[in-house]
Every structure is written in C-alpha cells, then in structure tokens.
Write a protein that holds these residues in place. Structure first.
Motif, PDB file in Angstrom:
ATOM      1  N   THR B 150       0.812  -1.221   0.000  1.00 13.13           N
ATOM      2  CA  THR B 150       0.000   0.000   0.000  1.00 13.13           C
ATOM      3  C   THR B 150       0.849   1.277   0.000  1.00 13.13           C
ATOM      4  OG1 THR B 150      -1.858  -1.122   1.004  1.00 13.13           O
ATOM      5  CG2 THR B 150      -1.765   1.244   1.318  1.00 13.13           C
ATOM      6  N   SER B 151       1.983   1.269   0.712  1.00 17.42           N
ATOM      7  CA  SER B 151       2.846   2.469   0.692  1.00 17.42           C
ATOM      8  C   SER B 151       3.332   2.730  -0.723  1.00 17.42           C
ATOM      9  CB  SER B 151       4.058   2.284   1.612  1.00 17.42           C
ATOM     10  OG  SER B 151       3.649   2.193   2.948  1.00 17.42           O
ATOM     11  N   GLU B 152       3.591   1.653  -1.458  1.00 18.35           N
ATOM     12  CA  GLU B 152       4.024   1.815  -2.850  1.00 18.35           C
ATOM     13  C   GLU B 152       2.858   2.259  -3.743  1.00 18.35           C
ATOM     14  OE1 GLU B 152       7.837  -1.112  -3.327  1.00 18.35           O
ATOM     15  OE2 GLU B 152       5.899  -2.103  -3.151  1.00 18.35           O
ATOM     16  N   VAL B 153       1.653   1.810  -3.431  1.00 17.61           N
ATOM     17  CA  VAL B 153       0.479   2.299  -4.177  1.00 17.61           C
ATOM     18  C   VAL B 153       0.437   3.821  -4.055  1.00 17.61           C
ATOM     19  CG1 VAL B 153      -2.063   2.347  -4.239  1.00 17.61           C
ATOM     20  CG2 VAL B 153      -0.863   0.165  -3.896  1.00 17.61           C
ATOM     21  N   GLU B 154       0.644   4.283  -2.824  1.00 19.72           N
ATOM     22  CA  GLU B 154       0.637   5.730  -2.582  1.00 19.72           C
ATOM     23  C   GLU B 154       1.798   6.406  -3.327  1.00 19.72           C
ATOM     24  OE1 GLU B 154       0.660   6.721   1.599  1.00 19.72           O
ATOM     25  OE2 GLU B 154       1.154   8.820   1.199  1.00 19.72           O
ATOM     26  N   HIS B 155       2.956   5.761  -3.300  1.00 19.06           N
ATOM     27  CA  HIS B 155       4.135   6.317  -3.976  1.00 19.06           C
ATOM     28  C   HIS B 155       3.877   6.442  -5.483  1.00 19.06           C
ATOM     29  CE1 HIS B 155       8.247   6.490  -5.576  1.00 19.06           C
ATOM     30  NE2 HIS B 155       8.641   6.891  -4.385  1.00 19.06           N
ATOM     31  N   VAL B 156       3.263   5.418  -6.073  1.00 13.20           N
ATOM     32  CA  VAL B 156       2.990   5.457  -7.518  1.00 13.20           C
ATOM     33  C   VAL B 156       1.905   6.496  -7.822  1.00 13.20           C
ATOM     34  CG1 VAL B 156       2.168   4.130  -9.505  1.00 13.20           C
ATOM     35  CG2 VAL B 156       3.790   3.101  -7.910  1.00 13.20           C
ATOM     36  N   LEU B 157       0.882   6.572  -6.970  1.00  9.86           N
ATOM     37  CA  LEU B 157      -0.138   7.608  -7.188  1.00  9.86           C
ATOM     38  C   LEU B 157       0.518   8.995  -7.195  1.00  9.86           C
ATOM     39  CD1 LEU B 157      -3.102   6.403  -4.922  1.00  9.86           C
ATOM     40  CD2 LEU B 157      -3.236   6.816  -7.386  1.00  9.86           C
TER      41      LEU B 157
END
Lengths: 215, 471
Positions: B150-157
C-alpha cells in the motif's frame, strides 16, 4: 515513518518455514480502512483457538498456549526470529502493520519473500537476512535462555548476541538511509520531478499510446 | 555483449534514474486499484496534501469484498458493514480524485487481473502495478507488472514511479506437447513443485518453449498469475501474433495509425537469441499430468495418480516439519492416494482461473452430469461481468446449473473468502484458485488447488479423479 537506529529487545522464535502473510494477518482483518490497530490480530489463527472477527475485542478470547507469543517468557518481544521465505504470498502491507502494531521492530530470517521485505522498510520495521546457520544458532540460544535479548545496530549493520558475538548483515544503502532518518520516500522521489517529466517527454515521443488517458 | 532478455528490455525502457546505491526509479504506465489495498494510500495522499501525478493512468474496480449473490440492490445492501465501508471508500476515493472505476454493478466490473487485460488497459511494453501480488498475471501480456504494498500504491499515485532494484532473469522452458486434459494450471503447479515456493525469489521468470508459444493468452495469464507462488514477483511471456491478436479492438488498445506503430514496436518484445539468463529450468511437457495440491503451500503438489508424501522419505528437518504440519492441518495420512481424498466443496473462479476458456473447460466436464451427493456446494464465479455475459451467451450458465453448480456474480469470492463465500472448519475444497495456505478459504478450511477441468471432475464424482477418465 519511525526511525530505526539502535534497538535492543527480547527475541521470540517462530519456528516454521514459509510463514505467509495470510498467517501473519488473516483476510477478515483486511477490511479496515486504517493503518493501525492490527496488532491484536497478529498471527490470529495461531494465537487464538477461536475464529477472530474484525472489530471484536480480543479480551477473553481463548489463547493457544502452544503458540510462542503466548508464552510468558516472550512477553514484550520486539524481535521476531523466523525461518526461510518469511512473508510469502499476498502483498498485503497489513502484515508489517500488524507486526509493528504488536511491537516488533525487527524480523530476522534466512530469507524473505520480496514484497513483504519491501513493505517492511516503508514502516520502520527492519527485516534482517542472516545465514541459515546463524539463524539456527539464534533459535537455539533463545530457547536455552529465558529473557534472551538481541541488539541491532543498523548504522554498523550488526546483530549482537548477549555474549557479545556480532553477526553482520547487508542492507541497501538507500533503505538504510531512509530507516536511520525516518524519511518518507515519496518526498525524496519528488525531488526528482524534473527527471520524471523528462522521461515522460521522451517516452511520449516513442510510444504515445502509453499516454492515452484511461477515462 | 550478450543480448537482452524481455525483462531487461522492459526495465530499461522505463528507467527514470539510477541512484548511487544501485536502486532505480522506474516509470509506471498504469496502476490498477481495488478496495482492499488502496484506502490507506488515498488517505496518505490527503494527509500529505499531495495530488496524483497522472490521474488518467489509473483504473479501479472493487473485487475482493463484493458479494457474488444477487446484488442489484447496490453497495448499500452489502451485509457485512466493514466490507460495505471498504467498497464505499473506493467509490468515494475514485470520485474525489477523478479515477475511472467500474463500480460493483457496472457490467465491466470484475477481478482486477481479469478486468484490466480484457479492457486492453495494460499494453505490451508497458509497466503496471497493483496492490495485489497476483499482478504477475499481466506479464502474460508482455508488460512488466508486479504486486506492490500500500505504501508503494501511494508512492505510484504521487510520483508515477516506483523505487525498485533490477531483478535477475530466470527462464522456465517447457518444450513438447501437453497431453489431453493437461492445462496451463497443471503446467504452473508442476513448475512450482519443481522449483519450490521460494525458487523464483529475486527473479523475473520468463516462461518460454513450445508449450507457452502454443498456449492461448488466457492460459498464459493463468501461468504468469502463479509466478508469485514460486516466489517471483514477475512472470513473463514473450510477444507473438497471439498477443497482438488479443489486443486488436480492445477498448483501451491503440487504434488506427497508432495501432500499426505500436504493433511494430511490440514485435521486439522478446528475449534476444543471445540473451543470458541467470537461471534456466527445463521441463518436458510429457512429464506433466493433471496436478493436485495436498498440503498448505503451492509447492506441496503431486500428479493426480500420485499419493500424499511420507515425511519418512524426507531428510531436510525443516521440510519434515512442514510435511507433518501440513498433514495434520489437512487431515490427511502419509501415502494416501490423491484420488481417495473426499471433498466437501468445489470453487471454480479467482484471478487464476475465471476466464471464459476456464469456464468452457469446466462446463465440458460437468455437461450431462450431476454434482455428487457429498459435495455440499459447488460455486462457479466468473472473473468479470463481461466473462459472465459471454458464458451466458454460450449457454454455459445453464450447463452448470443443470448439473447442480451455483452460477454467481463476478468477484474474488472464495479464493480468499473476504466476502460471504467461504469454507467451514475442516472442509476439503477442490479449488481453481492460487493459494492453499492455512485458513485462506475460511477458518480451518482445507484447500486443494487444481485446474478448472479437475475441479469440475471432482464436483461430479465427489473426490479427485483424473479428468482424462471423464473426457
């Protein structure tokens, strides 16, 4: 994100290979839209004898006395000793959230699944890979000594046993830097916004269809 | 200098910068979002006052929590309040940020890894991520795709990029011709049995050889889907005419002149003849029979003619411990014949096996037969609304229902039991899903992973049987 510099704490040995993230935090608890509060359901199916439900209090639930974290000598443990391929399966970041929320700061294993390994660093949780034999040695020492504690020195990249033995581990420079300083990597990436825009410009010329809007 | 692998080409063409320590920033062309792993990422954006870098690079749909029973009443009628909040949160986030979402009752809704390819939203030569480990599925399209947290989802967003480290290259080559009744699922289960559940850790696996060249796109997706069960975040199949034909006419595929330009670039999305792989695994197609998992890790798998292993034949103490634990959890005896395992439920669905070809395979087996008396439930859950409509147009729904199977609405369903579809304590299930972990399909549930044809055969006989005896 929490900084990680030096840490000393009780080590709890979880003696099984291929511990998957379904085991670390079962699916019914993934329905939460928060990042916190998963600690009481960490290892829910191993830790309790009944089936846990989200939003249920865990006070009074029947504990599995065999499970390592339920044994009095491991109360307050903050370092988890684990076996190979720890964290395999689902990408759920709820797994490191649950470990962190329970109070773990570090997991030591001979190998980790990659997505879990990545997710740990985003949450101030340090996954340490040590050679099989070293992990085995830590398992034996922790079993032999009540209150067995380990120290982790991230700056020097060492696990230090109570007898003073130092076990070196490796870690990527960038990850170490972020952990030592508690840095948010989105902020760091955004410092390279010009590089990202330049890439987009160039790529748009080569493959414009990749920039067609999804709408 | 050696040539490049397909993975090298995909990685290199998305490299934004390399940091001093060897980590890289790579550009992500598409992100797919679902309700379970995105709420905290959107919340993170809001808390930090950040906006998505490129809103129109994202596509979303709810899949894990949605009920598969009649649901025309909409999200408000989802019985479990926590599930309902999660689906509503995805809807609200997509509305707030302006992200395209196929909502629960949109006919295009479905399991993310079924929906995204059928929309043509993930193109060959692109990079794609999703907060879901089975994003490996999309590598079948010639895209670099993997699961993230999820932290990476945020990073990609926030940045349209991912911080990553280049993986090593593994080639899994299966040459020869598959026997009758041996499906892509059997191939990938066999591969996992050979290399182990951590055998692919650190690698991008390219599946090469006759078997994958002759395989349909849907079959390739089934194979790449389970690369993660061998520890590899990425599974890939090189581009060929089958891939190109698959994309022709899909809603988000390029059109007209752009289509021509894209196709000419896509034809290069193969490993060079002189590319070097860090590891090569060679398997003969003729050695693969229909597979059944007996234990609690996908590597605990044997052919249907085989038997449950005996820990006395294993030397490695960690493995012995694993076998004993699995036997106890699964309620099985060492040396028991696989065909003697009695079943309670059957699940045909999941991002591994819920596409139209999977449903056709299963329907062919159950046609004119009846679900066995000891099977208390046999579910068929199509992967998307479009798969469901196609199956109904072909009359597959009627074949299933006449045989006594339940025909459901699309979603992840009993693969991980976040919605009401789940196993009871101690029940054995023949499942076309991807994970047989303890408790995965329900507290105390016992999962056996199989192909759709094998699940269908189990449904009508009540136990495992070599599907070749029925076709």
């Amino acid at each position: 994100m929490n900084k990680f510099v030096l840490h000393t704490g009780i080590a709890a040995p979880l003696d099984r290979a291929n511990v998957d993230t379904d085991m670390i935090i079962p699916k019914q608890f993934l329905k939460s839209i928060k990042r916190s509060g998963f600690g009481k359901n960490l290892f829910d199916e191993l830790r309790y004898l009944d089936e846990g439900q989200p939003d249920q209090s865990c006070e009074g639930r029947p504990l599995n006395p065999e499970f390592v974290l339920n044994q009095p000598r491991y109360q307050g443990a903050s370092i988890l000793l684990a076996r190979e391929n720890f964290g395999c399966g689902s990408s759920r970041e709820h797994a490191p959230w649950a470990l962190d929320d329970y109070g773990f700061r570090c997991v030591i294993a001979p190998s980790f699944a990659e997505i879990f390994y990545n997710n740990c660093f985003k949450n101030g949780l340090l996954p340490i890979v040590l050679h099989d034999e070293k992990v085995d040695q830590l398992f034996k020492e922790s079993a032999a000594t009540d209150g067995y504690q380990l120290s982790i020195d991230l700056e020097r990249q060492l696990v230090i046993t109570p007898s003073g033995e130092e076990m070196a581990f490796s870690i990527d420079g960038f990850r170490k830097h972020c952990l030592l300083n508690g840095l948010d990597d989105i902020g760091l990436t955004l410092q390279h916004s010009d590089d990202i825009r330049a890439y987009e410009e160039k790529r748009r010329q080569q493959a414009p269809w990749l920039f067609d809007a999804i709408k | 200098m050696a040539g490049k692998t397909l993975y090298d080409k995909l990685f290199d063409s998305h490299l934004v910068r390399t940091n001093d320590d060897g980590s890289s920033l790579i550009y992500i062309d598409r992100q797919v979002l679902h309700e379970v792993t995105s709420p905290q990422a959107f919340e993170g954006l809001r808390l930090a006052g950040r906006k998505p870098w490129r809103i129109d690079a994202n596509i979303a749909t709810p899949d894990h929590n949605v009920p598969t029973t009649e649901r025309s009443g909409g999200v408000d009628l989802i019985v479990d309040p926590v599930s309902r909040i999660q689906v509503k949160t995805l809807d609200a986030n997509c509305d707030e940020f302006g992200i395209l979402e196929f909502k629960m009752n949109d006919h295009r809704q479905g399991i993310v890894h079924v929906m995204a390819p059928e929309q043509g939203a993930i193109l060959p030569g692109s990079t794609a991520v999703c907060g879901d480990s089975h994003t490996a599925t999309l590598g079948a399209l010639g895209a670099l795709a993997h699961g993230i947290g999820t932290s990476e989802v945020e990073h990609v967003l926030a940045t349209q990029c991912l911080i990553t480290k280049k993986m090593q290259n593994m080639l899994v080559r299966v040459d020869g011709e598959l026997g009758v009744g041996v499906t892509p699922k059997d191939v990938v289960l066999h591969v996992i049995g050979v290399i182990g559940t951590a055998g692919g850790t650190g690698y991008a696996i390219e599946f090469g050889g006759d078997v994958f060249r002759n395989m349909s796109m849907e079959g390739r997706m089934t194979v790449c889907n389970m690369a993660i069960e061998a520890g590899a975040r990425v599974g890939l199949v090189a581009i060929d005419q089958t891939t190109i034909d698959y994309f022709d006419g899909r809603p988000f595929a390029p059109k007209g002149e752009q289509w021509e330009a894209a196709v000419s670039q896509w034809r290069d999305l193969v490993s060079d003849a002189d590319a070097e792989f860090d590891a090569v695994v060679e398997i003969h197609a003729a050695d693969i029979e229909p597979q059944v998992t007996w234990g609690t890790s996908p590597e605990m798998v044997v052919g249907v003619s085989g038997q449950v292993p005996n820990p006395d034949n294993e030397k490695d103490p960690v493995k012995v411990d694993g076998i004993n634990r699995a036997l106890k959890y699964m309620g099985l005896q060492a040396d028991q014949k696989i065909t003697d395992i009695k079943l309670d439920r059957v699940f045909i669905g999941s991002c591994t096996n819920s596409r139209i070809e999977d449903l056709r395979d299963a329907a062919k087996v159950v046609k004119g037969r009846k679900v066995a008396d000891n099977i208390m439930q046999a579910l068929v859950v199509p992967g998307s609304g479009l798969v469901k409509a196609q199956a109904e147009a072909e009359g597959l729904d009627k074949i299933f229902m006449e045989a006594g199977l339940e025909w459901r609405e699309p979603g992840c369903s009993m693969c991980l039991a976040m919605n009401p579809d789940k196993l009871g304590n101690g029940e054995h299930c023949a499942s076309t899903s991807n994970r047989n972990f303890e408790g995965r399909q329900g507290f105390g549930g016992r999962t056996h992973l199989v192909s759709p044809a094998m699940a269908a055969a189990a449904a009508v006989t009540g136990h495992f049987i070599d599907v070749r005896e029925l076709i």
